[in-house]
Design an enzyme around this catalytic site. Structure first.
Site, PDB file in Angstrom:
ATOM      1  N   GLU A 184       1.117  21.594 -15.124  1.00  0.00           N
ATOM      2  CA  GLU A 184       1.403  20.889 -16.363  1.00  0.00           C
ATOM      3  C   GLU A 184       0.412  21.314 -17.450  1.00  0.00           C
ATOM      4  O   GLU A 184      -0.801  21.117 -17.327  1.00  0.00           O
ATOM      5  CB  GLU A 184       1.304  19.383 -16.136  1.00  0.00           C
ATOM      6  CG  GLU A 184       1.774  18.553 -17.299  1.00  0.00           C
ATOM      7  CD  GLU A 184       1.763  17.063 -16.989  1.00  0.00           C
ATOM      8  OE1 GLU A 184       2.698  16.372 -17.416  1.00  0.00           O
ATOM      9  OE2 GLU A 184       0.826  16.604 -16.314  1.00  0.00           O
ATOM     10  N   CYS A 190       4.776  13.631 -20.955  1.00  0.00           N
ATOM     11  CA  CYS A 190       4.897  13.849 -19.513  1.00  0.00           C
ATOM     12  C   CYS A 190       6.283  14.343 -19.124  1.00  0.00           C
ATOM     13  O   CYS A 190       6.450  15.061 -18.146  1.00  0.00           O
ATOM     14  CB  CYS A 190       4.547  12.583 -18.734  1.00  0.00           C
ATOM     15  SG  CYS A 190       5.595  11.159 -19.111  1.00  0.00           S
ATOM     16  N   LYS A 215      -7.207  -0.870 -19.709  1.00  0.00           N
ATOM     17  CA  LYS A 215      -8.152   0.145 -20.165  1.00  0.00           C
ATOM     18  C   LYS A 215      -7.370   1.287 -20.802  1.00  0.00           C
ATOM     19  O   LYS A 215      -6.753   2.100 -20.127  1.00  0.00           O
ATOM     20  CB  LYS A 215      -8.987   0.704 -19.013  1.00  0.00           C
ATOM     21  CG  LYS A 215     -10.187   1.547 -19.521  1.00  0.00           C
ATOM     22  CD  LYS A 215     -10.553   2.694 -18.623  1.00  0.00           C
ATOM     23  CE  LYS A 215      -9.745   3.926 -18.860  1.00  0.00           C
ATOM     24  NZ  LYS A 215     -10.018   4.603 -20.157  1.00  0.00           N
TER      25      LYS A 215
END
Length: 509
Positions: free
Chosen positions: A403, A300, A186
């Site tokens: 983040e 990331c 997905k």
């Protein structure tokens, strides 16, 4: 998907692939995919839901339990992965353009991503092809043959993020297939197109029906169903901490294998001696820009926390801000553009909120901090945000702790090595970090003390397919790439064969 020019809309509603068949969503629902450079729709894809997920899992389950792929000789599996790599090279320009338009990154970044994906398929092909068939265990008797072998896990649910859709898909698909698994992937609903294209290449390469399945749709419907599905044996997720926690909770009742690669708040530690020469200073500043602003900071492992020694801080930050102001923003496919837009209006609004909170908490804005003026390559409707440097930051600020996933760099300072290490490790994440110094002993010493899954010394961002990628703390529990990445998709079996069985006589009879 056939070749299309940049300005043509893509109508690819049959983006769900299950059991060897491309089709629309069961419900008939669709989703428009927006070009983040101008916020206009440029593709329409199927919007699957739980029913589509169930059909895909059923196809993967049948292909694993009844099909040939799990029992296909390793050499044949490796050969197929190499064919996929060749097809990626063939379609490099098309896929690079699609990745640029879908995710907003520059065309050159998109091309490099395709190269890295091809490398990943080649690496895992070579890794499994070179392996021994099993590890013999000495049982202390010539009548006993004991061996430890590796087998595929089964049906794998692979859930990937929007920032590196093709690359992250390859880090999961290549080892899953090399190990003999079947899967349902997905992709992010925001950037699904290159993952759809990759499944097309797997089919073209000759992968049997039902081995590779894809469902385009939302995380809270398709992703949630895959994580909890009783016929799924492993869930591999890359994304944010909140979503990763939900995936782990959904998978827990079935005691599935779970691999999580989550967020990061990555320190880039600069010692003064790294800047002692003009070349050293120039290189370290340049790499700090690369660490923070590659793909608009939507990475990331982005080096979003600059931790610089106090004695060089003023000079370093001044030059960093000067260069950041000169980064050329625009549509990723335009010539000369160095940085594209953020992926969505939601992501830009989130970035703006973090910058506003930092300024309210006392940070000093050195550059950026706003939307740029429109230009020929930068439509007013695009999701652009200027590279931003925030000075005089401290650990209590949200922008330092959390983040951002945007083009925002915070600056902290230190005086001693111990203080630098303490600042770098003062995070709930532990994904990546870097240390810059001309002192080789200090470099190894500090790298050894940093609690992060990847530590670069005098560099930032490179990764090697043969090296494991993972994190400490809340950055996740899984490992991708390298032998450990392959191990995530395997079960271990001990086969103990008695060549001369005898009665045990434990019991009377």
């Amino acid at each position: 998907m056939a070749d299309r020019t940049e300005h043509n809309a893509l109508d690819v509603r049959r983006t769900i692939h299950a059991g060897g068949e491309w089709r629309e969503a069961v419900s008939g629902a669709t989703r428009e995919i927006l070009d983040p450079a101008d916020a206009t729709p440029f593709a329409v894809v199927a919007e699957g839901d739980e029913k589509d997920a169930d059909l895909a899992v059923a196809a993967a389950r049948h292909a694993f339990d009844e099909g040939a792929w799990p029992h296909t000789p390793v050499a044949e599996r490796a050969a197929l992965l190499r064919r996929v790599a060749e097809l990626l090279v063939r379609d490099r320009e098309r896929l690079g353009l699609l990745e640029s338009r879908d995710a907003g990154k520059t065309l050159e970044e998109g091309r490099v991503d395709v190269d890295c994906v091809a490398d990943a398929f080649r690496y895992f092909a070579g890794l499994v092809a070179a392996e021994a068939p099993g590890r013999v265990v000495d049982a202390g008797s010539p009548d006993i043959h004991s061996v430890v072998v590796h087998e595929p896990v089964g049906v794998c649910a692979l859930i990937t993020p929007w920032n590196y859709p093709l690359l992250q898909a390859s880090w999961k698909i290549a080892p899953a297939l090399a190990a003999g698994n079947t899967f349902v992937i997905k992709p992010s609903e925001i950037t699904p197109l290159t993952t759809v294209a990759l499944i097309e290449l797997l089919v073209e390469a000759g992968l049997p029906e039902g081995v590779a399945n894809i469902v385009t749709g939302l995380g809270h419907t398709v992703g949630a169903r895959l994580a909890e599905h009783p016929d799924v044996d492993l869930v591999s997720f890359t994304g944010g901490l909140a979503s990763g926690t939900k995936v782990a909770q959904a998978a827990a009742p079935g005691v599935k294998k779970v691999a999580l690669e989550l967020g990061g708040k990555n320190p880039n530690v600069v010692f003064a001696d790294a800047c002692a020469t003009d070349d050293g200073f120039d290189t370290t500043v340049d790499q700090a820009l690369n660490a923070a602003f590659l793909h608009s900071g939507q990475v990331c492992s982005a080096g979003s926390r600059l931790i610089v020694e106090e004695s060089v801080r003023d000079r370093f930050v001044a030059e960093l801000a000067r260069r950041a102001e000169r980064i050329r923003l625009g549509r990723g496919t335009a010539e000369g553009v160095e940085c594209g837009p953020l992926v969505s209006e939601q992501q830009r609004a989130k970035t703006e909120e973090y910058v506003a909170s930092a300024l309210a908490e006392g940070a000093v804005l050195r550059c950026g901090g706003k939307r740029p003026e429109p230009s020929g390559t930068r439509p007013a409707t695009g999701y652009f945000y200027e590279p931003t440097v925030l000075d005089h930051c401290h650990r209590e600020m949200r922008v330092v702790r959390e983040e951002v996933f945007g083009p925002v760099l915070t600056v902290e300072t230190f005086r001693t090595e111990d203080e630098a290490v303490a600042l770098a490790n003062d995070t709930e994440y532990g994904l990546a970090g870097a240390v810059w110094t001309a002192d080789a002993g200090r470099a190894r010493r500090v790298a050894g003390r940093l609690r992060h899954g990847t530590v670069w010394i005098n560099d930032f961002h490179p990764y090697l397919p043969q090296a494991e990628w993972g994190g400490f703390g809340k950055s996740g529990t899984g490992r991708e790439l390298g032998p450990a990445g392959l191990a995530e998709y395997r079960e271990t079996k001990h086969v103990y064969q008695n060549l001369a069985p005898k009665p045990v006589r434990w019991f009377a009879g």
